[in-house]
Design an enzyme around this catalytic site. Structure first.
Site, PDB file in Angstrom:
ATOM      1  N   SER A  46       0.803  -1.220   0.000  1.00 32.39           N
ATOM      2  CA  SER A  46       0.000   0.000   0.000  1.00 32.39           C
ATOM      3  C   SER A  46       0.835   1.267   0.000  1.00 32.39           C
ATOM      4  CB  SER A  46      -0.928   0.017   1.218  1.00 32.39           C
ATOM      5  OG  SER A  46      -0.165   0.070   2.416  1.00 32.39           O
ATOM      6  N   ALA A  47       2.160   1.151   0.133  1.00 30.85           N
ATOM      7  CA  ALA A  47       3.086   2.299   0.081  1.00 30.85           C
ATOM      8  C   ALA A  47       2.813   3.315   1.190  1.00 30.85           C
ATOM      9  CB  ALA A  47       3.038   2.974  -1.291  1.00 30.85           C
ATOM     10  N   HIS A  50       2.733   3.982   8.189  1.00 31.10           N
ATOM     11  CA  HIS A  50       1.676   3.951   9.191  1.00 31.10           C
ATOM     12  C   HIS A  50       2.050   4.774  10.416  1.00 31.10           C
ATOM     13  CE1 HIS A  50      -0.683   0.742   7.232  1.00 31.10           C
ATOM     14  NE2 HIS A  50       0.492   0.256   6.872  1.00 31.10           N
ATOM     15  N   ILE A 340       7.921 -10.450   8.158  1.00 26.22           N
ATOM     16  CA  ILE A 340       7.834  -8.988   8.071  1.00 26.22           C
ATOM     17  C   ILE A 340       6.742  -8.611   7.071  1.00 26.22           C
ATOM     18  CG2 ILE A 340       9.108  -6.842   7.819  1.00 26.22           C
ATOM     19  CD1 ILE A 340      10.147  -8.683  10.042  1.00 26.22           C
ATOM     20  N   CYS A 449       6.537   3.620 -25.141  1.00 30.22           N
ATOM     21  CA  CYS A 449       7.959   3.777 -24.844  1.00 30.22           C
ATOM     22  C   CYS A 449       8.714   2.455 -24.747  1.00 30.22           C
ATOM     23  CB  CYS A 449       8.143   4.573 -23.554  1.00 30.22           C
ATOM     24  SG  CYS A 449       7.579   3.718 -22.053  1.00 30.22           S
TER      25      CYS A 449
END
Length: 499
Positions: A46-47, A50, A340, A449
């Site tokens: 989710s980038a 938190h 993690i 591209c």
């Protein structure tokens, strides 16, 4: 090959540990089995950075997330990484039961030291987010959530480590761990043996496999799939804050979040798997995410059309649902960093500091004298789109390659792509270029591209276009030259088509 510290895994955790330990007079090698860093869980999440308002502060991951949140902003400034913090988040509710959950979440946030949280009534909720579903009745606002580009962050950490003397070895898979007298001696890899005094296992989804090479273990990593939507930048202004759906018994809630680059990211579900390579998206899961969360929160967002891509991330969930950061129980010199999952991206600096302490406790005669010539930053890459017209003109005058736009969707120049190929951790395939500079990450997803990027890679790496890959290994983009395509199977002459 010999080293003192060998780190297995080139995700954000492995890169953070290298960045932490390279401050000292230590010889460090980081090995990654993929063709680039940030190829696993670290690239598909989710980038979010938190704040910790909805985290159990009594767990290891909760404690580390809260600790890391205090240092991540300065770290990003040192590394010249974009971070929007504070941005803030709003948890949205439609039912009275949602309000009760929000009250409990707010109590948890206050307990964790989060300041400025407050409940929103329907009027204030829609004033803050006017595009929300008009039926939304309640909101919980907290001001400290942030967003980051996980690719840029992980690459920056790895680049800083290399600048300060560490070595990053890509396409290097650990096959076994060498042990003598109950002490690690090194690893066997597909590129030969590497002797080491300490091994740090940050192998993500495969951390249990690596740990089991040393001793019997009492944990297992089970992948948890999450699928996401990425919307075109035309929808970038539909929201201001990170938006959570109301929490459930098994989830903090799905999210709709603005990205660093102006897109909208939405998802994800949580599906337990056995297969650690299953990155498929499914229409069934995507339909469920869209119906239950995206359209429920923001009815204007379409199911198709402006969705420029969908993708899957696999979280490295441990069997106890917490981080596992500890020395091996029966073998000296082995540190495991496993399980993690979220909030791992947030927790990375604190995890790295904890690993440093564990390495020190191994008493392996390592030199922890601070490095006299340590550089805390890196030379930031040129980002043409962020420069003023005057700065662009000056840059192009010095190097005309910055004046040739290769990716029209994201306005990425040839100079930026060439730079990425020659950075301290080089981009050597199509996806690596995409992650570094966003060429191919826009609306057309490389339709325009792609051939140009392939040609630049071929020329800069001095390889045939047939050797350029999408994501390393044998993922070749081209199969043959167009004047040498074999005829259809069954032609006994096996002649060549002449075009």
């Amino acid at each position: 090959m010999k080293t003192e510290v060998l780190i297995i895994g080139g995700g954000v955790i492995g890169a953070s540990i290298a960045h932490q330990l390279v401050k000292y007079n230590l010889d460090i090698i980081l090995v990654e089995k993929a063709s680039d860093v940030c190829m696993g869980t670290s690239k598909a999440n989710s980038a979010m950075i938190h704040s910790g308002f909805n985290i159990d502060g009594g767990t290891l991951k909760g404690k580390l997330a809260l600790a890391a949140n205090k240092v991540v902003k300065q770290l990003c400034q040192d590394l010249d990484v974009d971070l929007v913090k504070p941005l803030g988040s709003i948890t949205v509710g439609f039912e009275d039961s949602d309000l009760e959950k929000m009250k409990k979440t707010m109590e948890n946030g206050i307990k964790n030291g989060i300041q400025g949280m407050r409940l929103l009534d329907q009027k204030e909720l829609h004033e803050m987010e006017p595009h929300l579903n008009p039926e939304a009745k309640y909101g919980l606002f907290e001001p400290e959530t942030g967003i980051i580009n996980p690719f840029e962050y992980t690459v920056a950490l790895a680049e800083n480590a290399v600048i300060n003397g560490a070595k990053v070895m890509l396409d290097t898979e650990v096959l076994d761990i060498m042990i003598e007298n109950k002490t690690v001696k090194g690893v066997k890899t597909n590129k030969g043996d590497i002797e080491a005094k300490v091994i740090i296992n940050a192998a993500g989804l495969y951390a249990d496999k690596i740990a089991a090479m040393v001793e019997d273990i009492d944990f297992e990593i089970k992948p948890r799939k999450g699928q996401y939507f990425l919307y075109d930048k035309k929808w970038g202004n539909i929201l201001t804050y990170t938006i959570y759906s109301a929490p459930t018994k098994v989830s903090k809630g799905m999210i709709v979040v603005p990205t660093i680059d102006g897109n909208i990211l939405a998802g994800s579900n949580a599906e337990a798997l056995e297969d650690k390579t299953d990155l498929r998206t499914t229409a069934e899961a995507l339909d469920q995410i869209y119906t239950s969360t995206i359209s429920h929160l923001f009815p204007e967002l379409p199911r198709m059309g402006d969705v420029i891509t969908t993708f899957t991330g696999l979280r490295a969930a441990s069997s106890n649902e917490d981080f596992i950061i500890e020395a091996a129980k029966t073998v000296k010199g082995m540190i495991n960093v496993a399980g993690i999952q979220s909030p791992g991206l947030t927790s990375a600096p604190a995890i790295a500091a904890m690993v440093e302490e564990l390495v020190r406790e191994q008493n392996l005669e390592l030199d922890f004298t601070p490095k006299a010539n340590y550089e805390k930053g890196r030379k930031a890459p040129v980002m043409l789109a962020e420069l003023s017209y005057e700065e662009r003109n000056a840059l192009i005058e010095k190097n005309p390659a910055y004046g040739e736009i290769i990716c029209r969707c994201e306005s990425i120049s040839k100079g930026e792509i060439k730079d990425a190929i020659h950075r301290p951790v080089p981009a050597t395939n199509m996806d690596a270029i995409k992650r570094r500079v966003r060429a191919g990450m826009g609306r057309c997803q490389g339709g325009f591209c792609g051939p140009k990027v392939l040609d630049i890679l071929s020329r800069e790496l001095n390889v045939s276009p047939l050797e350029v890959t999408q994501k390393g290994n044998a993922s070749f983009v081209l199969v043959a030259r167009n004047k040498e395509l074999p005829l259809a199977e069954g032609d006994q002459k096996n002649e060549k088509i002449r075009i």
